[in-house]
Design a protein around this motif. Structure first.
Motif, PDB file in Angstrom:
ATOM      1  N   VAL A 218      85.889 -59.084 -19.394  1.00  0.00           N
ATOM      2  CA  VAL A 218      85.122 -58.108 -18.624  1.00  0.00           C
ATOM      3  C   VAL A 218      83.689 -58.601 -18.439  1.00  0.00           C
ATOM      4  O   VAL A 218      83.137 -58.538 -17.333  1.00  0.00           O
ATOM      5  N   GLU A 219      83.078 -59.101 -19.503  1.00  0.00           N
ATOM      6  CA  GLU A 219      81.704 -59.607 -19.411  1.00  0.00           C
ATOM      7  C   GLU A 219      81.610 -60.776 -18.440  1.00  0.00           C
ATOM      8  O   GLU A 219      80.658 -60.851 -17.648  1.00  0.00           O
ATOM      9  N   ARG A 220      82.605 -61.680 -18.468  1.00  0.00           N
ATOM     10  CA  ARG A 220      82.611 -62.815 -17.519  1.00  0.00           C
ATOM     11  C   ARG A 220      82.733 -62.301 -16.089  1.00  0.00           C
ATOM     12  O   ARG A 220      82.064 -62.806 -15.179  1.00  0.00           O
ATOM     13  N   ALA A 221      83.586 -61.316 -15.871  1.00  0.00           N
ATOM     14  CA  ALA A 221      83.768 -60.762 -14.527  1.00  0.00           C
ATOM     15  C   ALA A 221      82.487 -60.091 -14.031  1.00  0.00           C
ATOM     16  O   ALA A 221      82.126 -60.228 -12.855  1.00  0.00           O
ATOM     17  N   LEU A 222      81.798 -59.375 -14.914  1.00  0.00           N
ATOM     18  CA  LEU A 222      80.527 -58.758 -14.536  1.00  0.00           C
ATOM     19  C   LEU A 222      79.481 -59.818 -14.192  1.00  0.00           C
ATOM     20  O   LEU A 222      78.749 -59.680 -13.210  1.00  0.00           O
ATOM     21  N   GLU A 223      79.420 -60.877 -14.990  1.00  0.00           N
ATOM     22  CA  GLU A 223      78.471 -61.959 -14.732  1.00  0.00           C
ATOM     23  C   GLU A 223      78.773 -62.634 -13.402  1.00  0.00           C
ATOM     24  O   GLU A 223      77.865 -62.933 -12.627  1.00  0.00           O
ATOM     25  N   GLU A 224      80.043 -62.872 -13.139  1.00  0.00           N
ATOM     26  CA  GLU A 224      80.431 -63.491 -11.863  1.00  0.00           C
ATOM     27  C   GLU A 224      80.044 -62.591 -10.693  1.00  0.00           C
ATOM     28  O   GLU A 224      79.571 -63.065  -9.659  1.00  0.00           O
ATOM     29  N   ALA A 225      80.229 -61.289 -10.842  1.00  0.00           N
ATOM     30  CA  ALA A 225      79.840 -60.349  -9.788  1.00  0.00           C
ATOM     31  C   ALA A 225      78.329 -60.381  -9.571  1.00  0.00           C
ATOM     32  O   ALA A 225      77.858 -60.317  -8.434  1.00  0.00           O
ATOM     33  N   ARG A 226      77.564 -60.484 -10.642  1.00  0.00           N
ATOM     34  CA  ARG A 226      76.105 -60.592 -10.506  1.00  0.00           C
ATOM     35  C   ARG A 226      75.736 -61.878  -9.749  1.00  0.00           C
ATOM     36  O   ARG A 226      74.842 -61.861  -8.909  1.00  0.00           O
ATOM     37  N   ARG A 227      76.426 -62.969 -10.065  1.00  0.00           N
ATOM     38  CA  ARG A 227      76.166 -64.239  -9.362  1.00  0.00           C
ATOM     39  C   ARG A 227      76.432 -64.095  -7.863  1.00  0.00           C
ATOM     40  O   ARG A 227      75.788 -64.756  -7.057  1.00  0.00           O
ATOM     41  N   ARG A 228      77.392 -63.252  -7.492  1.00  0.00           N
ATOM     42  CA  ARG A 228      77.711 -63.018  -6.080  1.00  0.00           C
ATOM     43  C   ARG A 228      76.798 -61.957  -5.471  1.00  0.00           C
ATOM     44  O   ARG A 228      77.059 -61.471  -4.367  1.00  0.00           O
ATOM     45  N   GLY A 229      75.756 -61.569  -6.173  1.00  0.00           N
ATOM     46  CA  GLY A 229      74.845 -60.556  -5.645  1.00  0.00           C
ATOM     47  C   GLY A 229      75.432 -59.167  -5.648  1.00  0.00           C
ATOM     48  O   GLY A 229      75.017 -58.298  -4.891  1.00  0.00           O
ATOM     49  N   GLY A 230      76.418 -58.928  -6.516  1.00  0.00           N
ATOM     50  CA  GLY A 230      77.018 -57.603  -6.625  1.00  0.00           C
ATOM     51  C   GLY A 230      78.118 -57.341  -5.611  1.00  0.00           C
ATOM     52  O   GLY A 230      78.578 -56.215  -5.475  1.00  0.00           O
ATOM     53  N   MET A 231      78.554 -58.370  -4.926  1.00  0.00           N
ATOM     54  CA  MET A 231      79.598 -58.192  -3.919  1.00  0.00           C
ATOM     55  C   MET A 231      80.965 -58.058  -4.580  1.00  0.00           C
ATOM     56  O   MET A 231      81.314 -58.834  -5.461  1.00  0.00           O
ATOM     57  N   SER A 232      81.736 -57.087  -4.139  1.00  0.00           N
ATOM     58  CA  SER A 232      83.089 -56.889  -4.640  1.00  0.00           C
ATOM     59  C   SER A 232      84.053 -57.794  -3.875  1.00  0.00           C
ATOM     60  O   SER A 232      83.680 -58.419  -2.872  1.00  0.00           O
ATOM     61  N   ARG A 233      85.306 -57.835  -4.328  1.00  0.00           N
ATOM     62  CA  ARG A 233      86.323 -58.591  -3.590  1.00  0.00           C
ATOM     63  C   ARG A 233      86.516 -58.009  -2.197  1.00  0.00           C
ATOM     64  O   ARG A 233      86.712 -58.744  -1.231  1.00  0.00           O
ATOM     65  N   ALA A 234      86.433 -56.686  -2.085  1.00  0.00           N
ATOM     66  CA  ALA A 234      86.570 -56.051  -0.769  1.00  0.00           C
ATOM     67  C   ALA A 234      85.442 -56.514   0.152  1.00  0.00           C
ATOM     68  O   ALA A 234      85.678 -56.787   1.337  1.00  0.00           O
ATOM     69  N   ASP A 235      84.225 -56.612  -0.393  1.00  0.00           N
ATOM     70  CA  ASP A 235      83.096 -57.120   0.396  1.00  0.00           C
ATOM     71  C   ASP A 235      83.354 -58.559   0.819  1.00  0.00           C
ATOM     72  O   ASP A 235      83.130 -58.933   1.977  1.00  0.00           O
ATOM     73  N   SER A 236      83.808 -59.366  -0.132  1.00  0.00           N
ATOM     74  CA  SER A 236      84.099 -60.776   0.141  1.00  0.00           C
ATOM     75  C   SER A 236      85.186 -60.917   1.202  1.00  0.00           C
ATOM     76  O   SER A 236      85.073 -61.745   2.120  1.00  0.00           O
TER      77      SER A 236
ATOM     78  N   LEU B  84      86.261 -42.560 -16.660  1.00  0.00           N
ATOM     79  CA  LEU B  84      86.995 -42.095 -15.485  1.00  0.00           C
ATOM     80  C   LEU B  84      86.149 -42.214 -14.216  1.00  0.00           C
ATOM     81  O   LEU B  84      86.645 -42.637 -13.163  1.00  0.00           O
ATOM     82  N   ALA B  85      84.876 -41.869 -14.322  1.00  0.00           N
ATOM     83  CA  ALA B  85      83.984 -41.965 -13.157  1.00  0.00           C
ATOM     84  C   ALA B  85      83.836 -43.414 -12.709  1.00  0.00           C
ATOM     85  O   ALA B  85      83.898 -43.713 -11.511  1.00  0.00           O
ATOM     86  N   LEU B  86      83.644 -44.325 -13.656  1.00  0.00           N
ATOM     87  CA  LEU B  86      83.522 -45.748 -13.304  1.00  0.00           C
ATOM     88  C   LEU B  86      84.795 -46.256 -12.630  1.00  0.00           C
ATOM     89  O   LEU B  86      84.730 -47.022 -11.663  1.00  0.00           O
ATOM     90  N   ALA B  87      85.950 -45.825 -13.119  1.00  0.00           N
ATOM     91  CA  ALA B  87      87.223 -46.281 -12.562  1.00  0.00           C
ATOM     92  C   ALA B  87      87.496 -45.687 -11.186  1.00  0.00           C
ATOM     93  O   ALA B  87      88.214 -46.276 -10.385  1.00  0.00           O
ATOM     94  N   SER B  88      86.897 -44.545 -10.892  1.00  0.00           N
ATOM     95  CA  SER B  88      87.221 -43.830  -9.652  1.00  0.00           C
ATOM     96  C   SER B  88      86.319 -44.172  -8.478  1.00  0.00           C
ATOM     97  O   SER B  88      86.677 -43.899  -7.341  1.00  0.00           O
ATOM     98  N   ARG B  89      85.160 -44.759  -8.728  1.00  0.00           N
ATOM     99  CA  ARG B  89      84.152 -44.864  -7.677  1.00  0.00           C
ATOM    100  C   ARG B  89      84.320 -46.045  -6.729  1.00  0.00           C
ATOM    101  O   ARG B  89      83.640 -46.138  -5.723  1.00  0.00           O
ATOM    102  N   GLY B  90      85.196 -46.964  -7.007  1.00  0.00           N
ATOM    103  CA  GLY B  90      85.313 -48.138  -6.152  1.00  0.00           C
ATOM    104  C   GLY B  90      84.219 -49.136  -6.462  1.00  0.00           C
ATOM    105  O   GLY B  90      83.347 -48.881  -7.288  1.00  0.00           O
ATOM    106  N   GLY B  91      84.269 -50.290  -5.853  1.00  0.00           N
ATOM    107  CA  GLY B  91      83.258 -51.312  -6.065  1.00  0.00           C
ATOM    108  C   GLY B  91      83.618 -52.262  -7.191  1.00  0.00           C
ATOM    109  O   GLY B  91      84.747 -52.287  -7.690  1.00  0.00           O
ATOM    110  N   VAL B  92      82.637 -53.054  -7.593  1.00  0.00           N
ATOM    111  CA  VAL B  92      82.831 -54.142  -8.549  1.00  0.00           C
ATOM    112  C   VAL B  92      83.366 -53.649  -9.889  1.00  0.00           C
ATOM    113  O   VAL B  92      84.355 -54.179 -10.409  1.00  0.00           O
TER     114      VAL B  92
END
Length: 197
Positions: A61-79, A159-167
């Protein structure tokens, strides 16, 4: 709203501020809330993470968060959306990092978090919360009310984090944590979908 938070939920919020400070962020974001959830022990949220096998995968999870930060917070949907326009996000990140150094798009010190949004406003003093983090806190209230709970626990934050969409929701889903799976573990019922968005 903070007065309705259980001790565990308050610990998550305070822990998120600590994570933001440790990572040098100017604002607390959803990723910091998620990391703070992983720090909890003996709470309903920590039980759900453990039951779903995510607690043992914190490093992933920490690696995935770091990778998302490297992408400027872009999600896979954004990509994927950018790719549909012929824009290769991986190539953009590579070029930016070539010119400005690894992690240049992470926004550390510039107020950007996982979602890339600058925080505005502070909750309880100290580091401000990003708009997305504040929206997650509000969504946790809706999760509690929707389940007819009087207080907001760390499970409602999860639950809120899981429901909101995004990274953060993508990372949780990749690790088997969805609204439906959390509800199933905690209540033996199917999830209520994305109503808290």
């Amino acid at each position: 709203m903070f007065e309705r938070f259980t001790q565990g939920a308050r610990a998550v919020v305070k822990g998120a501020v600590v994570h933001a400070g440790r990572l040098g962020a100017d604002a607390v974001d959803e990723g910091h809330l998620l990391l703070a959830l992983f720090d909890q022990e003996g709470t309903r949220g920590s039980f759900a993470l453990a039951s779903l096998g995510a607690a043992d995968r914190r490093e992933s999870v920490e690696r995935a968060l770091e990778e998302a930060r490297r992408r400027g917070g872009m999600s896979r949907a954004d990509s994927d959306a950018l790719a549909g326009l012929g824009i290769d996000l991986t190539e953009i990140v590579s070029r930016v990092e070539e010119a400005h150094g690894v992690g240049a798009m992470a926004g550390v010190g510039a107020g950007a978090g996982v979602g890339g949004a600058k925080g505005r406003g502070r909750w309880g003093g100290g580091v401000p919360f990003s708009r997305e983090a504040k929206d997650t806190l509000s969504a946790s209230l809706r999760m509690a009310i929707g389940r007819r709970h009087r207080s907001i626990g760390d499970e409602h934050l999860l639950l809120a984090l899981a429901s909101r969409g995004g990274v953060v929701a993508e990372i949780l889903a990749d690790h088997g944590v969805t609204v439906a799976s959390v509800d199933r573990v905690l209540h033996g019922t199917p999830g209520e979908g994305r109503a808290a968005s």
